[in-house]
Design an enzyme around this catalytic site. Structure first.
Site, short mmCIF file in Angstrom:
data_model
loop_
_atom_site.label_atom_id
_atom_site.label_comp_id
_atom_site.label_asym_id
_atom_site.label_seq_id
_atom_site.Cartn_x
_atom_site.Cartn_y
_atom_site.Cartn_z
N LYS A 13 0.81 -1.23 0.00
CA LYS A 13 0.00 0.00 0.00
C LYS A 13 0.84 1.28 0.00
CE LYS A 13 -1.04 -0.42 4.95
NZ LYS A 13 0.02 -1.42 5.21
N ARG A 88 -5.47 2.53 11.94
CA ARG A 88 -5.12 1.13 12.18
C ARG A 88 -5.93 0.55 13.33
NH1 ARG A 88 0.54 1.46 10.01
NH2 ARG A 88 1.50 -0.58 10.06
N ARG A 122 12.07 -5.83 1.04
CA ARG A 122 11.85 -4.37 0.95
C ARG A 122 13.09 -3.58 1.36
NH1 ARG A 122 6.63 -1.85 3.56
NH2 ARG A 122 7.30 -2.99 5.39
N ARG A 165 14.61 -1.69 6.45
CA ARG A 165 13.99 -1.19 7.67
C ARG A 165 14.32 -2.11 8.84
NH1 ARG A 165 7.79 0.30 6.43
NH2 ARG A 165 7.54 -0.81 8.38
N ARG A 176 4.07 -8.13 13.26
CA ARG A 176 3.24 -7.07 12.64
C ARG A 176 2.00 -7.68 11.99
NH1 ARG A 176 7.88 -4.76 9.83
NH2 ARG A 176 6.58 -4.37 8.03
P1 AMP Z 1 4.24 1.08 8.49
O1 AMP Z 1 5.31 1.82 7.77
O2 AMP Z 1 2.87 1.60 8.15
O3 AMP Z 1 4.36 -0.42 8.34
O4 AMP Z 1 4.44 1.40 10.05
C1 AMP Z 1 5.61 1.02 10.73
C2 AMP Z 1 5.35 1.04 12.23
O5 AMP Z 1 4.99 2.36 12.65
C3 AMP Z 1 4.21 0.15 12.70
O6 AMP Z 1 4.60 -1.21 12.88
C4 AMP Z 1 3.84 0.84 14.01
O7 AMP Z 1 4.78 0.53 15.03
C5 AMP Z 1 4.01 2.31 13.67
N1 AMP Z 1 2.76 2.89 13.12
C6 AMP Z 1 2.54 3.38 11.87
N2 AMP Z 1 1.29 3.81 11.71
C7 AMP Z 1 0.66 3.60 12.90
C8 AMP Z 1 -0.66 3.80 13.35
N3 AMP Z 1 -1.62 4.32 12.57
N4 AMP Z 1 -0.94 3.48 14.65
C9 AMP Z 1 0.00 2.97 15.46
N5 AMP Z 1 1.27 2.70 15.08
C10 AMP Z 1 1.61 3.01 13.81
#
Ligand code: AMP
Length: 219
Positions: A13, A88, A122, A165, A176
């Site tokens: 996404k 989320r 990634r 990452r 996750r």
């Molecule tokens: P992502 O890049 O969207 O996979 O986010 C990486 C990490 O950031 C996640 O595993 C969470 O620890 C944190 N994170 C990102 N967006 C949120 C959200 N909306 N609510 C809570 N934690 C978030």
């Protein structure tokens, strides 16, 4: 258009949002990117976020929502946006409703096994967050070739270093995914009841997916 790109971590996404946003002239708002920028800057928020992110856990709603509200209220998001990684939780969705309405939630569907392979492959730019992938995934008719920068380890967009990452390791990816099924997937039901969801199967690399996504949005 006010869009939410939804799907498990590693469904693509973020990559799609970064390509579809410019075509529709709306910003991509990624809370994950925002947290990573805070971590890189060494801010207090970054230190707090990192303590959750490193284990694949969600940053507490209170903190996430505060940061998100500051971003969504900026001028460039007035006429539309693509939310990537937010909301989320149901609480985040409810808070979002107090700010603005959503036109459409696109739910990206992809096999869990492929997700793990994709997430392990990634790579991201340390500076601008541009996403690449070194994995070459083939499953039946599905082929997702690598998405590499032109020069190895260097971002095409800004020239900064391209890295893996910290949370893209097998254990954290699985954590996750579990958190997604427990805390985020129930959100889909919430949005389905509001008739806002369109499901899209991930059938190929971004070059194939982006036109499909745009067609889905314009329908
Ligand atoms: P992502 O890049 O969207 O996979 O986010 C990486 C990490 O950031 C996640 O595993 C969470 O620890 C944190 N994170 C990102 N967006 C949120 C959200 N909306 N609510 C809570 N934690 C978030």
């Amino acid at each position: 258009m006010k869009l939410v790109f939804f799907g498990p971590p590693g469904s693509g996404k973020g990559t799609y949002a970064s390509r579809v946003g410019p075509k529709l002239d709306i910003p991509q708002i990624s809370t994950g990117d925002m947290f990573r920028a805070e971590v890189a800057a060494g801010s207090e928020l970054g230190k707090l976020a990192e303590s959750y992110m490193k284990d694949g856990k969600l940053v507490p709603d209170e903190v996430t929502i505060k940061m998100f509200k500051e971003r969504i209220n900026r001028e460039d998001a007035k006429n539309g946006f693509i939310l990537d990684g937010f909301p989320r939780t149901i609480e985040q969705a409810k808070q979002l409703e107090t700010i603005t309405e959503i036109d459409l939630v696109i739910n990206f569907k992809i096999d869990e096994e492929i997700i793990v392979e994709k997430a392990l492959g990634r790579r991201v730019c340390k500076n601008c967050g541009q996403i690449y992938n070194v994995a070459d995934i083939k499953r039946g008719d599905l082929h997702m070739p690598p998405l590499l920068p032109k020069e190895e380890g260097k971002c095409d967009k800004c020239g900064s270093e391209v890295v893996q990452r910290q949370d893209d390791n097998e254990a954290t990816i699985k954590d996750r995914q579990n958190i997604y099924w427990q805390q985020s997937e129930p959100l889909l039901k919430y949005y389905r009841e509001k008739n806002l969801v369109k499901d899209l199967d991930v059938v190929g690399p971004p070059d194939i997916m982006v036109p499909i996504i745009i067609e889905t949005i314009k329908k």
